[in-house]
Design a protein around this motif. Structure first.
Motif, mmCIF file in Angstrom:
data_model
loop_
_atom_site.group_PDB
_atom_site.id
_atom_site.type_symbol
_atom_site.label_atom_id
_atom_site.label_comp_id
_atom_site.label_asym_id
_atom_site.label_seq_id
_atom_site.Cartn_x
_atom_site.Cartn_y
_atom_site.Cartn_z
ATOM 1 N N ARG A 158 35.212 26.776 41.049
ATOM 2 C CA ARG A 158 35.691 25.744 41.962
ATOM 3 C C ARG A 158 36.720 24.876 41.226
ATOM 4 N N HIS A 159 37.668 24.317 41.962
ATOM 5 C CA HIS A 159 38.623 23.388 41.369
ATOM 6 C C HIS A 159 38.259 21.982 41.848
ATOM 7 N N GLY A 160 38.010 21.073 40.912
ATOM 8 C CA GLY A 160 37.702 19.682 41.264
ATOM 9 C C GLY A 160 36.303 19.538 41.853
ATOM 10 N N THR A 161 36.058 18.354 42.411
ATOM 11 C CA THR A 161 34.716 18.089 42.945
ATOM 12 C C THR A 161 34.742 17.743 44.423
ATOM 13 N N GLU A 162 35.925 17.542 44.974
ATOM 14 C CA GLU A 162 36.023 17.206 46.392
ATOM 15 C C GLU A 162 36.980 18.176 47.071
ATOM 16 N N GLY A 163 36.636 18.596 48.288
ATOM 17 C CA GLY A 163 37.492 19.539 49.009
ATOM 18 C C GLY A 163 37.133 20.972 48.641
ATOM 19 N N TYR A 164 37.589 21.897 49.485
ATOM 20 C CA TYR A 164 37.191 23.306 49.313
ATOM 21 C C TYR A 164 38.186 24.077 48.439
ATOM 22 N N PHE A 165 38.433 23.541 47.251
ATOM 23 C CA PHE A 165 39.438 24.145 46.368
ATOM 24 C C PHE A 165 38.814 25.207 45.458
ATOM 25 N N ILE A 166 39.502 26.335 45.325
ATOM 26 C CA ILE A 166 39.047 27.402 44.423
ATOM 27 C C ILE A 166 40.205 27.775 43.496
ATOM 28 N N GLN A 167 39.902 27.898 42.214
ATOM 29 C CA GLN A 167 40.956 28.255 41.251
ATOM 30 C C GLN A 167 41.537 29.631 41.587
ATOM 31 N N PRO A 168 42.851 29.802 41.405
ATOM 32 C CA PRO A 168 43.408 31.156 41.550
ATOM 33 C C PRO A 168 42.641 32.058 40.585
ATOM 34 N N THR A 169 42.126 33.161 41.089
ATOM 35 C CA THR A 169 41.220 33.980 40.289
ATOM 36 C C THR A 169 41.732 35.405 40.142
ATOM 37 N N VAL A 170 41.829 35.846 38.897
ATOM 38 C CA VAL A 170 42.287 37.216 38.618
ATOM 39 C C VAL A 170 41.139 37.972 37.954
ATOM 40 N N PHE A 171 40.677 39.025 38.609
ATOM 41 C CA PHE A 171 39.678 39.919 38.020
ATOM 42 C C PHE A 171 40.391 41.143 37.454
ATOM 43 N N THR A 172 40.155 41.455 36.187
ATOM 44 C CA THR A 172 40.662 42.722 35.644
ATOM 45 C C THR A 172 39.470 43.670 35.438
ATOM 46 N N ASP A 173 39.778 44.888 34.968
ATOM 47 C CA ASP A 173 38.738 45.916 34.777
ATOM 48 C C ASP A 173 37.966 46.188 36.071
ATOM 49 N N VAL A 174 38.689 46.185 37.168
ATOM 50 C CA VAL A 174 38.044 46.446 38.459
ATOM 51 C C VAL A 174 38.140 47.939 38.756
ATOM 52 N N THR A 175 37.020 48.544 39.134
ATOM 53 C CA THR A 175 37.074 49.957 39.538
ATOM 54 C C THR A 175 37.111 50.007 41.066
ATOM 55 N N PRO A 176 37.738 51.074 41.630
ATOM 56 C CA PRO A 176 37.966 51.093 43.076
ATOM 57 C C PRO A 176 36.700 51.030 43.925
ATOM 58 N N ASP A 177 35.554 51.395 43.342
ATOM 59 C CA ASP A 177 34.331 51.395 44.154
ATOM 60 C C ASP A 177 33.654 50.015 44.201
ATOM 61 N N MET A 178 34.098 49.067 43.393
ATOM 62 C CA MET A 178 33.439 47.751 43.384
ATOM 63 C C MET A 178 33.629 47.047 44.723
ATOM 64 N N LYS A 179 32.639 46.217 45.040
ATOM 65 C CA LYS A 179 32.696 45.462 46.298
ATOM 66 C C LYS A 179 33.967 44.599 46.375
ATOM 67 N N ILE A 180 34.335 43.984 45.240
ATOM 68 C CA ILE A 180 35.526 43.119 45.262
ATOM 69 C C ILE A 180 36.826 43.919 45.418
ATOM 70 N N ALA A 181 36.730 45.260 45.301
ATOM 71 C CA ALA A 181 37.912 46.101 45.528
ATOM 72 C C ALA A 181 37.878 46.746 46.912
ATOM 73 N N GLN A 182 36.783 46.577 47.620
ATOM 74 C CA GLN A 182 36.634 47.242 48.922
ATOM 75 C C GLN A 182 36.631 46.263 50.095
ATOM 76 N N GLU A 183 36.050 45.072 49.882
ATOM 77 C CA GLU A 183 35.858 44.154 51.018
ATOM 78 C C GLU A 183 36.880 43.028 51.008
ATOM 79 N N GLU A 184 37.206 42.574 52.199
ATOM 80 C CA GLU A 184 38.188 41.492 52.321
ATOM 81 C C GLU A 184 37.556 40.175 51.873
ATOM 82 N N ILE A 185 38.139 39.536 50.871
ATOM 83 C CA ILE A 185 37.576 38.281 50.346
ATOM 84 C C ILE A 185 38.191 37.083 51.062
#
Ligand code: NAD
Length: 495
Positions: free
Chosen positions: A368-395
């Motif tokens: 999360r970014h900060g303590t107020e508001g729905y802010f999320i840090q720009p997030t980069v995942f590496t070492d992702v394989t195509p079968d992972m949930k984060i590579a298959q489902e719309e986030i």
């Protein structure tokens, strides 16, 4: 509760309509219900709006039907076009207000919101131009018959829109429907009802007769469901989740077989080859996923990078992502505001947790970014394989899944390995690679050496589970017209 209120934003103070817009008037809902809309930047209530339930949908549909069968039918195509063009002018006149509403209610930056309002005006004007150019054919069947086709409006259209581009989706759903001579009832998303209601006010000023465009605020399971199962709505157009898209198709099949177009989710691959212009590819890849806080159906949420350039590219991409300015959407330098709601915030954070547990590496962000508001840090995942949930489902958030590939064949295979097919991108200096790969990708849009560039003149829509039909361009008009064939007999009776 009253039918309007004064709202003060850091940029403008304006009068916000709160009622349901039916028959060119703002009214209260039959059941007298209201619901609150939240500012995602500070989590505080902005105001409450009147809520449409099934009975209100019914009243709005009756208004739209009466207009369709009555006066609207006699308005010439040129005059329909003129009204749409006037509406576009009014959007541009009130761009500060509309953009401020979007920043307040949705959390997108004012700068980006101005882009949305400009594109919405462009879309309305574009379809205003089409209104008197919708023509059929004369067909040479035989010498004794005059055969021709007419492209007639479908009738009453029920339009259900999401919260990620409230005013832009409003225009996409109004422009082609009205240009083709239909009448409309549009339901805005419950998270972002304000800009659609402000635009409703402009409908009267643009000169539309009562009942032609009706705008209601309400929830999906009540007002939305009432639209998709209504027996007197002839067509429904929906943008939102694939889950709800399926429900709408089922409701249409179970009711009156209304025509359906769907713009649904995506998990679009953004493919960077070794020979890409690296500065260009980094810039577009950053914009591809982090624009609108990742809340784009066509977001480049899977970044596929070829092994030769991988280390260098990822290092620089991480630096670029970490530099994106998060903060108040009203500040000029902000690139990323808050996610739209607590629910979306929670969904995205759950995906981030899942990615960590699945064994992907958090290269940037992840919190999360900060303590107020729905802010999320720009997030980069590496070492992702195509079968992972984060590579298959719309986030649907500022989260990108990075995967390394060896060659063109593997890039295409991974690129096509989800149930979605909305968009894709290819970054390379080699024209042959660009064309070969874009031909092989199963996606409704492919960007070559750019990302997220959408024009109201060109069609947009999905392959596979990303949707049905195409919006924008001349293609969209096909959804809003039905073809009638007329055979006029010139000669004597045959029998
Ligand atoms: P959603 O699909 O539930 O909502 C979109 C619209 O559909 C809203 O107007 C909503 O009121 C309406 N709706 C909801 N249920 C309905 C029903 N049963 N019948 C008729 N209409 C109904 O989307 P959401 O819950 O706000 O977001 C969930 C996910 O959907 C997001 O995380 C994202 O993955 C996806 N989404 C996609 C888009 C897009 O542009 N394709 C836009 C918004 C959300």
């Amino acid at each position: 509760m009253s039918l309007s209120t004064t709202i003060k934003t850091p940029n403008v103070t304006y009068e916000q309509p709160l009622g349901l817009f039916i028959n060119n008037e703002f009214v209260k809902g039959v059941e007298g219900k209201t619901f609150e809309t939240i500012n995602p930047t500070d989590e505080k209530v902005i105001t409450a709006v009147h809520e449409a339930t099934e009975q209100d949908v019914d009243i709005a549909v009756k208004a739209a039907r009466t207009a369709f069968e009555g006066d609207w039918h006699n308005v010439t195509p040129s005059n329909r076009g003129r009204m749409l063009t006037k509406l576009a002018d009014l959007f541009e006149r009130d761009i500060e207000i509309l953009a401020s509403i979007e920043a307040l209610d949705n959390g997108k930056t004012v700068t980006m919101a101005k882009g949305d309002v400009g594109a919405a005006a462009g879309c309305l004007r574009y379809y205003g131009g089409w209104a008197d150019k919708i023509t059929g054919q004369t067909i040479d069947t035989n010498t004794e018959t005059l055969t021709y086709t007419r492209h007639e409006p479908v009738g009453v259209c029920g339009q259900i829109i999401p919260w990620n581009f409230p005013i832009l989706m409003w225009a996409w759903k109004i422009g082609p429907a009205i240009a083709a001579g239909n009448t409309v009832i549009i339901k805005t998303a419950e998270q972002t009802p304000l800009s659609g209601l402000y635009a409703a006010k402009l409908i009267v000023e643009a000169g539309f007769p009562p009942g032609v465009i009706n705008v209601i605020s309400g929830f999906g399971r009540t007002a939305g469901a009432a639209i998709s199962s209504h027996m007197d709505i002839d067509k429904v157009a929906f943008t939102g989740s694939t889950l709800v898209g399926r429900m709408i198709l089922q409701a249409a099949a179970k009711s009156n077989l209304k025509k359906v177009t769907l713009e649904l989710g995506g998990k679009s691959p953004n493919i960077v080859f070794d020979d890409a212009d690296i500065d260009n590819a980094i810039s577009w890849s950053n914009f591809g996923i982090f624009f609108n806080h990742g809340q784009c159906c066509c977001a480049g949420s899977r970044l596929l990078v070829q092994e030769g350039i991988y280390d260098k590219f990822i290092q620089r991409f991480k630096e670029r992502a970490a530099k994106n300015q998060l903060g108040n959407p009203f500040h000029e330098n902000t690139f990323q505001g808050p996610q739209v709601s607590q629910l979306q915030f929670d969904r995205i954070m759950e995906y981030i947790d899942h990615g960590k547990k699945e064994g992907a590496t958090v290269a940037v962000g992840g919190e999360r970014h900060g303590t107020e508001g729905y802010f999320i840090q720009p997030t980069v995942f590496t070492d992702v394989t195509p079968d992972m949930k984060i590579a298959q489902e719309e986030i649907f958030g500022p989260v990108v899944a990075v995967t390394k590939f060896k060659d063109e064949a593997e890039a295409i295979k991974i690129g096509n390995s989800t149930s979605y097919g909305l968009a894709a991108a290819v970054h390379t200096k080699n024209v042959n690679t660009a064309i070969r790969v874009s031909n092989a990708l199963k996606a409704g849009t492919v960007w070559i050496n750019n990302y997220n560039m959408i024009s109201y003149q060109a069609p947009f829509g999905g392959f596979k589970e990303s949707g049905l039909g195409r919006e924008l361009g001349s293609y969209a008009l096909e959804n809003y017209t039905q073809v009638k064939t007329v055979h006029y007999r010139l000669g004597d009776a045959l029998f």
